[in-house]
Scaffold this motif. Sequence first.
Motif, PDB file in Angstrom:
ATOM      1  N   UNK A 197       0.775  -1.423   0.286  1.00 54.29           N
ATOM      2  CA  UNK A 197      -0.014   0.023  -0.023  1.00 54.29           C
ATOM      3  C   UNK A 197       0.800   1.262  -0.030  1.00 54.29           C
ATOM      4  N   UNK A 198       1.944   0.930   0.388  1.00 52.50           N
ATOM      5  CA  UNK A 198       3.014   2.507   0.230  1.00 52.50           C
ATOM      6  C   UNK A 198       3.339   3.070   1.389  1.00 52.50           C
ATOM      7  N   UNK A 199       4.370   3.665   1.469  1.00 58.76           N
ATOM      8  CA  UNK A 199       4.773   4.363   2.737  1.00 58.76           C
ATOM      9  C   UNK A 199       3.705   5.349   3.415  1.00 58.76           C
ATOM     10  N   UNK A 200       3.126   6.145   2.341  1.00 57.90           N
ATOM     11  CA  UNK A 200       2.135   7.041   2.938  1.00 57.90           C
ATOM     12  C   UNK A 200       0.842   6.397   3.747  1.00 57.90           C
ATOM     13  N   UNK A 201       0.233   5.371   3.136  1.00 54.10           N
ATOM     14  CA  UNK A 201      -0.733   4.814   3.572  1.00 54.10           C
ATOM     15  C   UNK A 201      -0.383   3.988   4.833  1.00 54.10           C
ATOM     16  N   UNK A 202       0.976   3.444   5.099  1.00 54.37           N
ATOM     17  CA  UNK A 202       1.432   2.653   6.182  1.00 54.37           C
ATOM     18  C   UNK A 202       1.568   3.892   7.331  1.00 54.37           C
ATOM     19  N   UNK A 203       2.048   5.184   6.785  1.00 56.68           N
ATOM     20  CA  UNK A 203       2.091   6.125   7.819  1.00 56.68           C
ATOM     21  C   UNK A 203       0.901   6.490   8.495  1.00 56.68           C
ATOM     22  N   UNK A 204      -0.300   6.797   7.667  1.00 56.56           N
ATOM     23  CA  UNK A 204      -1.646   6.852   8.220  1.00 56.56           C
ATOM     24  C   UNK A 204      -1.971   6.137   8.887  1.00 56.56           C
ATOM     25  N   UNK A 205      -1.895   4.776   8.650  1.00 55.45           N
ATOM     26  CA  UNK A 205      -2.429   3.605   9.702  1.00 55.45           C
ATOM     27  C   UNK A 205      -1.616   3.788  10.891  1.00 55.45           C
ATOM     28  N   UNK A 206      -0.518   3.887  10.964  1.00 55.26           N
ATOM     29  CA  UNK A 206       0.200   3.867  12.470  1.00 55.26           C
ATOM     30  C   UNK A 206      -0.276   5.022  13.215  1.00 55.26           C
ATOM     31  N   UNK A 207      -0.610   6.153  12.364  1.00 58.96           N
ATOM     32  CA  UNK A 207      -1.238   7.295  13.240  1.00 58.96           C
ATOM     33  C   UNK A 207      -2.386   6.802  13.766  1.00 58.96           C
ATOM     34  N   UNK A 208      -3.310   6.447  13.073  1.00 61.46           N
ATOM     35  CA  UNK A 208      -4.521   5.798  13.263  1.00 61.46           C
ATOM     36  C   UNK A 208      -4.640   4.774  14.700  1.00 61.46           C
TER      37      UNK A 208
END
Lengths: 446, 446
Positions: A197-208
């Motif tokens: 899913x790419x680094x941005x999506x992973x970043x968002x997921x970790x924030x959530x």
Amino acid sequence: MKVAPKVTPQVLKGMRDLLPPRMILRDFVISTLVEVFQLYGFEPLETPAIEYAETLEGKFGEEADKLLYMFEDRGGRRVGLRYDLTVPLARVAAMYPELVKPFKRYQISPVWRAEKPQRGRYREFTQCDVDTIGTANMMADAEVITVAYTALRRLGFSRFCLEINNRKALSALASVSGVPDELVGSIYRSIDKLEKIGVDAVRAELWRAGVPAEAVDRLLALVQTPLDRADGLDELRERLATSPSGQEGVDELKQLAGYLDESGVPTENWRIVLSMVRGLEYYTGPIFEGVVDEPRIGSICGGGRYDGLIGMFGSKPIPAVGISVGLERIIDVLEELQLAPPTLRLTVTEALVTVFGPETRGESLRLGQELRAAGIRTEVFLDGERLPNQLRYANRKGIPFVLLLGSDEIARGIVTLRDMATGEQVVCPRDAVASALQARLGGGTG
Amino acid sequence: MKVAPKVTPQVLKGMRDLLPPRMILRDFVISTLVEVFQLYGFEPLETPAIEYAETLEGKFGEEADKLLYMFEDRGGRRVGLRYDLTVPLARVAAMYPELVKPFKRYQISPVWRAEKPQRGRYREFTQCDVDTIGTANMMADAEVITVAYTALRRLGFSRFCLEINNRKALSALASVSGVPDELVGSIYRSIDKLEKIGVDAVRAELWRAGVPAEAVDRLLALVQTPLDRADGLDELRERLATSPSGQEGVDELKQLAGYLDESGVPTENWRIVLSMVRGLEYYTGPIFEGVVDEPRIGSICGGGRYDGLIGMFGSKPIPAVGISVGLERIIDVLEELQLAPPTLRLTVTEALVTVFGPETRGESLRLGQELRAAGIRTEVFLDGERLPNQLRYANRKGIPFVLLLGSDEIARGIVTLRDMATGEQVVCPRDAVASALQARLGGGTG
């Protein structure tokens, strides 16, 4: 016989019949894997398909019901079909303490998953596992990786890579990045999706998930830094100075790397990838995943160390490490890359002996037996005496050679050998047919 | 990882773990069977373990619930585990009309039976079946018998006999003896017990079933008359003059006998036994059963023609014949008669390379890889550096050779080869170890 009511012939969704051409390819893959597994001294093991429900559920907790085929047997016991081969192995290790350790075994068996079937994923499929039980020595981890490397090479793969990581190092990376302890477990699932899913999506997921933004950035930077093999691990070790378990993880990676070099696994076929996670929660140390680099088709094998699993059976904890090769994936990729040996045909049969009538049939049966005695896989036509039917049968099945044996041939002590690919026919003395066929068949079909 | 509650490690009643020594013997039997099956051009097939309930039940009617493992899957479908490999084959034959006929396949797969387990009978066990679909020609029947003969010979059996009978002839014998038509079906079960419970008990059972006493006597006399092969069948044919179907059965037996002779199956390894019945109701013509004569241990394979079964799937009737080899029985008997090849060991491993410390380990790993490249199944010791532990490991596992490789050996370019059976040690130049081992291992273990 009793006439039963008419029944619609069908297979369940997510399950398949494997017809002969697919089975021939599959048997080639399995025999190659078995040969390699045994070369390293892994022993065959088989366990029942049905296990007590509590044996199967232990690993999954609440998710068990979704994943497993469970039912009550006639004695009212809660039972289920095995989900993988690792849990049955853990049960075996706990049940037979007399097994000489290290206990090295392979098992090639079907497993069942009740999940919704997807493209290329089935509810019944075959796993091919090698595991070593009873030693925490990193030589065992290096060995299962070497086994996977050797097997993939023998199957014809060249551009593949065994990615290696360590759960202890990964957890420590999360800690030193500032991920709160209670969230360390949950980062695995997100990091695992980096490629997908790419680094941005992973970043968002970790924030959530509640991971502080700074920790997310540090963690993602760390796990994505390419690791120069020798110096890289030393640097990593320093970075994890505050985490004894993280340092232990790095030391394990260093040992593993050394043993792989000494075992002759080429450096282009393995690398340390700090962002590689593997889904299963029970891994405790090194984890591995084999990926085909070109074309990018994802994982074809995977595994790791699971020193805690066997302890669920009340016995003392027994260290264990293993790797599982995905048979269906391997076959799909072999087909896609056309790596299967050209000697593999659509049929096991190498020669068809014709039958022209009652007066020649005995001779045809005898010729069939002679060829089989010489190791040639031979059919004698079973269903009639018309030549066109017999040639059509050979043609449709892909049998490479037909042996024509009429009364004229019998009288003259010869056999007419027809090459079905070219249509060419040659006459052979009867006692030279087997060797003529062997020469034409070359290496055999399987 | 999450710590799961402690679970008792156990297997279900009637099911078994197959540990390595048993698996090694089992794999020898399976690979011998596969080799023979393929020599006759039978193709591999696999079907799912789980089938729709209606597919499985068709054969059994009301008894299905007692015999089958049945349950509801997550989608609410009634499903079950296959009871044998014949019904799934019949489903495959009906589902894929494009399969080239005659379709000859083998399948070696587990089956499940919910019956109460008995000594030597399990709830999960492996069947090895060969079947030919799509021809009524007796050559197909003779072929599956020849396959069974060849397989049993290759497995090391010599004093065995393939008993042959014909359901049409047997029914006609009952009719001409005066058994009422509606009881002809039920005589099979009683006649089948002749050897087990004796003629008097069978007679009593037939009386109780309502068969007139005179008919019982005539029938028992007829089925027990030893049959002189050539003349005997002619006499039998005359005796069944009033039954066209009985005469057809005798003609089938005559053809079968001729084809077996022409295929070179020795007359001492088959005979016509009119009292041999086989349990399953779906047989329609020839039936077969392989028995070991000495010691008398009963049936090790069996089969027959079942021209009606495939028709239960609504397609037109497709003739079929097959034979099933009982893997567990064969293994038990091989063990009892000590027929397994002496080269089969308790472990697949042929050599263990020692590891004495970090400074020699690399060399040990390299030696291991060299031996594997030469085809020798080799372990490098994974768990420590003390020699007594390593010798003890080899000894307990039954590994025949240990290769000692210390710094002294490395410096001198040699390896010390220890024969674990005799304790004898010889010194080999490093580059001659593989050939020295090959010579000592002889034919290999697998």
